[in-house]
Design a protein around this motif. Sequence first.
Motif, PDB file in Angstrom:
ATOM      1  N   ASP A  74      -1.399   9.716   5.455  1.00  0.00           N
ATOM      2  CA  ASP A  74      -2.781   9.409   5.840  1.00  0.00           C
ATOM      3  C   ASP A  74      -3.141   7.968   5.480  1.00  0.00           C
ATOM      4  O   ASP A  74      -3.920   7.319   6.180  1.00  0.00           O
ATOM      5  CB  ASP A  74      -3.773  10.355   5.169  1.00  0.00           C
ATOM      6  CG  ASP A  74      -3.752  11.753   5.771  1.00  0.00           C
ATOM      7  OD1 ASP A  74      -3.436  11.868   6.971  1.00  0.00           O
ATOM      8  OD2 ASP A  74      -4.042  12.715   5.040  1.00  0.00           O
ATOM      9  N   THR A  75      -2.586   7.468   4.389  1.00  0.00           N
ATOM     10  CA  THR A  75      -2.827   6.082   3.977  1.00  0.00           C
ATOM     11  C   THR A  75      -2.276   5.125   5.024  1.00  0.00           C
ATOM     12  O   THR A  75      -2.912   4.127   5.373  1.00  0.00           O
ATOM     13  CB  THR A  75      -2.165   5.804   2.608  1.00  0.00           C
ATOM     14  OG1 THR A  75      -2.673   6.743   1.666  1.00  0.00           O
ATOM     15  CG2 THR A  75      -2.440   4.392   2.138  1.00  0.00           C
ATOM     16  N   ILE A  76      -1.100   5.440   5.548  1.00  0.00           N
ATOM     17  CA  ILE A  76      -0.497   4.620   6.605  1.00  0.00           C
ATOM     18  C   ILE A  76      -1.370   4.667   7.857  1.00  0.00           C
ATOM     19  O   ILE A  76      -1.675   3.640   8.458  1.00  0.00           O
ATOM     20  CB  ILE A  76       0.936   5.099   6.902  1.00  0.00           C
ATOM     21  CG1 ILE A  76       1.821   4.878   5.669  1.00  0.00           C
ATOM     22  CG2 ILE A  76       1.505   4.378   8.125  1.00  0.00           C
ATOM     23  CD1 ILE A  76       3.166   5.563   5.735  1.00  0.00           C
ATOM     24  N   ASP A  77      -1.799   5.882   8.235  1.00  0.00           N
ATOM     25  CA  ASP A  77      -2.659   6.032   9.420  1.00  0.00           C
ATOM     26  C   ASP A  77      -3.936   5.200   9.285  1.00  0.00           C
ATOM     27  O   ASP A  77      -4.326   4.485  10.214  1.00  0.00           O
ATOM     28  CB  ASP A  77      -3.032   7.500   9.646  1.00  0.00           C
ATOM     29  CG  ASP A  77      -1.848   8.338  10.103  1.00  0.00           C
ATOM     30  OD1 ASP A  77      -0.873   7.768  10.622  1.00  0.00           O
ATOM     31  OD2 ASP A  77      -1.922   9.574   9.928  1.00  0.00           O
ATOM     32  N   ARG A  78      -4.590   5.288   8.123  1.00  0.00           N
ATOM     33  CA  ARG A  78      -5.841   4.545   7.915  1.00  0.00           C
ATOM     34  C   ARG A  78      -5.598   3.039   8.006  1.00  0.00           C
ATOM     35  O   ARG A  78      -6.408   2.311   8.580  1.00  0.00           O
ATOM     36  CB  ARG A  78      -6.463   4.908   6.570  1.00  0.00           C
ATOM     37  CG  ARG A  78      -7.151   6.262   6.562  1.00  0.00           C
ATOM     38  CD  ARG A  78      -7.976   6.478   5.310  1.00  0.00           C
ATOM     39  NE  ARG A  78      -7.189   6.418   4.090  1.00  0.00           N
ATOM     40  CZ  ARG A  78      -6.575   7.449   3.533  1.00  0.00           C
ATOM     41  NH1 ARG A  78      -6.660   8.636   4.096  1.00  0.00           N
ATOM     42  NH2 ARG A  78      -5.881   7.304   2.422  1.00  0.00           N
ATOM     43  N   ALA A  79      -4.483   2.562   7.439  1.00  0.00           N
ATOM     44  CA  ALA A  79      -4.182   1.127   7.471  1.00  0.00           C
ATOM     45  C   ALA A  79      -3.956   0.647   8.899  1.00  0.00           C
ATOM     46  O   ALA A  79      -4.449  -0.417   9.289  1.00  0.00           O
ATOM     47  CB  ALA A  79      -2.952   0.832   6.608  1.00  0.00           C
ATOM     48  N   VAL A  80      -3.245   1.428   9.712  1.00  0.00           N
ATOM     49  CA  VAL A  80      -2.967   1.024  11.090  1.00  0.00           C
ATOM     50  C   VAL A  80      -4.234   1.080  11.938  1.00  0.00           C
ATOM     51  O   VAL A  80      -4.503   0.177  12.731  1.00  0.00           O
ATOM     52  CB  VAL A  80      -1.836   1.876  11.706  1.00  0.00           C
ATOM     53  CG1 VAL A  80      -1.639   1.543  13.179  1.00  0.00           C
ATOM     54  CG2 VAL A  80      -0.532   1.674  10.939  1.00  0.00           C
ATOM     55  N   VAL A  81      -5.046   2.124  11.757  1.00  0.00           N
ATOM     56  CA  VAL A  81      -6.311   2.236  12.502  1.00  0.00           C
ATOM     57  C   VAL A  81      -7.234   1.071  12.143  1.00  0.00           C
ATOM     58  O   VAL A  81      -7.846   0.453  13.024  1.00  0.00           O
ATOM     59  CB  VAL A  81      -6.983   3.597  12.242  1.00  0.00           C
ATOM     60  CG1 VAL A  81      -8.418   3.606  12.709  1.00  0.00           C
ATOM     61  CG2 VAL A  81      -6.194   4.716  12.917  1.00  0.00           C
ATOM     62  N   ALA A  82      -7.309   0.735  10.864  1.00  0.00           N
ATOM     63  CA  ALA A  82      -8.157  -0.392  10.449  1.00  0.00           C
ATOM     64  C   ALA A  82      -7.641  -1.697  11.038  1.00  0.00           C
ATOM     65  O   ALA A  82      -8.419  -2.550  11.466  1.00  0.00           O
ATOM     66  CB  ALA A  82      -8.208  -0.485   8.929  1.00  0.00           C
ATOM     67  N   SER A 102      -8.613   0.689  16.605  1.00  0.00           N
ATOM     68  CA  SER A 102      -8.673   1.813  17.538  1.00  0.00           C
ATOM     69  C   SER A 102      -8.117   3.061  16.865  1.00  0.00           C
ATOM     70  O   SER A 102      -7.179   2.991  16.076  1.00  0.00           O
ATOM     71  CB  SER A 102      -7.849   1.517  18.798  1.00  0.00           C
ATOM     72  OG  SER A 102      -8.393   0.412  19.481  1.00  0.00           O
ATOM     73  N   ALA A 103      -8.685   4.206  17.227  1.00  0.00           N
ATOM     74  CA  ALA A 103      -8.287   5.478  16.631  1.00  0.00           C
ATOM     75  C   ALA A 103      -6.924   5.934  17.150  1.00  0.00           C
ATOM     76  O   ALA A 103      -6.438   5.469  18.185  1.00  0.00           O
ATOM     77  CB  ALA A 103      -9.336   6.542  16.940  1.00  0.00           C
ATOM     78  N   ILE A 104      -6.337   6.866  16.436  1.00  0.00           N
ATOM     79  CA  ILE A 104      -5.056   7.450  16.838  1.00  0.00           C
ATOM     80  C   ILE A 104      -5.206   8.112  18.200  1.00  0.00           C
ATOM     81  O   ILE A 104      -6.161   8.848  18.446  1.00  0.00           O
ATOM     82  CB  ILE A 104      -4.589   8.480  15.795  1.00  0.00           C
ATOM     83  CG1 ILE A 104      -4.325   7.781  14.458  1.00  0.00           C
ATOM     84  CG2 ILE A 104      -3.338   9.228  16.267  1.00  0.00           C
ATOM     85  CD1 ILE A 104      -4.074   8.714  13.295  1.00  0.00           C
ATOM     86  N   GLY A 105      -4.271   7.827  19.107  1.00  0.00           N
ATOM     87  CA  GLY A 105      -4.264   8.433  20.435  1.00  0.00           C
ATOM     88  C   GLY A 105      -5.157   7.754  21.448  1.00  0.00           C
ATOM     89  O   GLY A 105      -5.262   8.214  22.578  1.00  0.00           O
ATOM     90  N   THR A 106      -5.811   6.659  21.075  1.00  0.00           N
ATOM     91  CA  THR A 106      -6.654   5.927  22.027  1.00  0.00           C
ATOM     92  C   THR A 106      -5.974   4.612  22.375  1.00  0.00           C
ATOM     93  O   THR A 106      -5.154   4.113  21.608  1.00  0.00           O
ATOM     94  CB  THR A 106      -8.052   5.645  21.436  1.00  0.00           C
ATOM     95  OG1 THR A 106      -7.911   4.804  20.294  1.00  0.00           O
ATOM     96  CG2 THR A 106      -8.760   6.928  21.051  1.00  0.00           C
ATOM     97  N   PRO A 158      -0.105  10.276  14.807  1.00  0.00           N
ATOM     98  CA  PRO A 158      -0.150  10.038  13.358  1.00  0.00           C
ATOM     99  C   PRO A 158       1.260   9.840  12.793  1.00  0.00           C
ATOM    100  O   PRO A 158       2.244  10.285  13.376  1.00  0.00           O
ATOM    101  CB  PRO A 158      -0.770  11.322  12.797  1.00  0.00           C
ATOM    102  CG  PRO A 158      -1.374  12.026  13.955  1.00  0.00           C
ATOM    103  CD  PRO A 158      -0.641  11.584  15.173  1.00  0.00           C
ATOM    104  N   ALA A 159       1.342   9.204  11.643  1.00  0.00           N
ATOM    105  CA  ALA A 159       2.616   9.051  10.940  1.00  0.00           C
ATOM    106  C   ALA A 159       3.169  10.431  10.624  1.00  0.00           C
ATOM    107  O   ALA A 159       2.415  11.357  10.319  1.00  0.00           O
ATOM    108  CB  ALA A 159       2.418   8.237   9.668  1.00  0.00           C
ATOM    109  N   VAL A 187       5.020   1.447  13.578  1.00  0.00           N
ATOM    110  CA  VAL A 187       4.185   2.464  14.205  1.00  0.00           C
ATOM    111  C   VAL A 187       3.911   2.031  15.642  1.00  0.00           C
ATOM    112  O   VAL A 187       3.422   0.924  15.880  1.00  0.00           O
ATOM    113  CB  VAL A 187       2.857   2.637  13.429  1.00  0.00           C
ATOM    114  CG1 VAL A 187       1.965   3.654  14.115  1.00  0.00           C
ATOM    115  CG2 VAL A 187       3.125   3.025  11.984  1.00  0.00           C
ATOM    116  N   ALA A 188       4.240   2.914  16.585  1.00  0.00           N
ATOM    117  CA  ALA A 188       4.030   2.613  17.998  1.00  0.00           C
ATOM    118  C   ALA A 188       2.537   2.602  18.317  1.00  0.00           C
ATOM    119  O   ALA A 188       1.777   3.444  17.841  1.00  0.00           O
ATOM    120  CB  ALA A 188       4.740   3.635  18.869  1.00  0.00           C
ATOM    121  N   VAL A 189       2.125   1.635  19.133  1.00  0.00           N
ATOM    122  CA  VAL A 189       0.724   1.488  19.541  1.00  0.00           C
ATOM    123  C   VAL A 189       0.621   1.838  21.014  1.00  0.00           C
ATOM    124  O   VAL A 189       1.485   1.483  21.816  1.00  0.00           O
ATOM    125  CB  VAL A 189       0.236   0.044  19.281  1.00  0.00           C
ATOM    126  CG1 VAL A 189      -1.151  -0.184  19.853  1.00  0.00           C
ATOM    127  CG2 VAL A 189       0.251  -0.248  17.795  1.00  0.00           C
TER     128      VAL A 189
END
Length: 182
Positions: free
Chosen positions: A41-49, A53-57, A64-65, A104-106
């Motif tokens: 979740d820490t990785i997800d939050r860092a990438v979203v920040a 853009s949110a995950i899947g958008t 998610p990781a 992480v793929a965007v």
Amino acid sequence: MEITNPWPDGWRLAPLAAVMLLPLCDGAARAGSAGGFTDPDTIDRAVVAFTGSAIGTPGGPRIPADRRLRLAACEAPLAVAWHGNARSSVRVECPGPDNWRIFVAVDSSGGSAPSARPAPPAIKRGDALTIMVRGRGFSVQQSGEAMENGAVGEWIFVRTARKAEPLRARIERPGLAIIPAS
């Protein structure tokens, strides 16, 4: 779908659309980390920040990781930067003694992905800078030259002399690039 792991012990395999782990420490060091593991979740939050853009958008992480990742606990804040010019993936790194790096793929397909907000370069190609090799309890520095542009936190090639082999170093601040010694 089950994926067989063809890699040596200590490597983790995740769905290729999500992340790719490049282990920079062996499994024993990772398992022995006093702080446990980095929460995905820490990785997800860092990438979203970072992407805004949110995950899947469009413009955000595709998925998610992988929750099966067992990455060493990171003592420092995660370093996040674009990987490559296509901006189709983000590099997430943990600096420190048990360092690791994943990509992480965007989602850059369709829609109106937000335009990238690249950080202004802290160092430009040809700039004179201090190159510091830093390890546990020591640091050594020498003057050098940047071989490419880069923002704070990015990795660039530097050299210490005209005919010296290029080295990869992380930009700490304008005028200073760090090569971590493990």
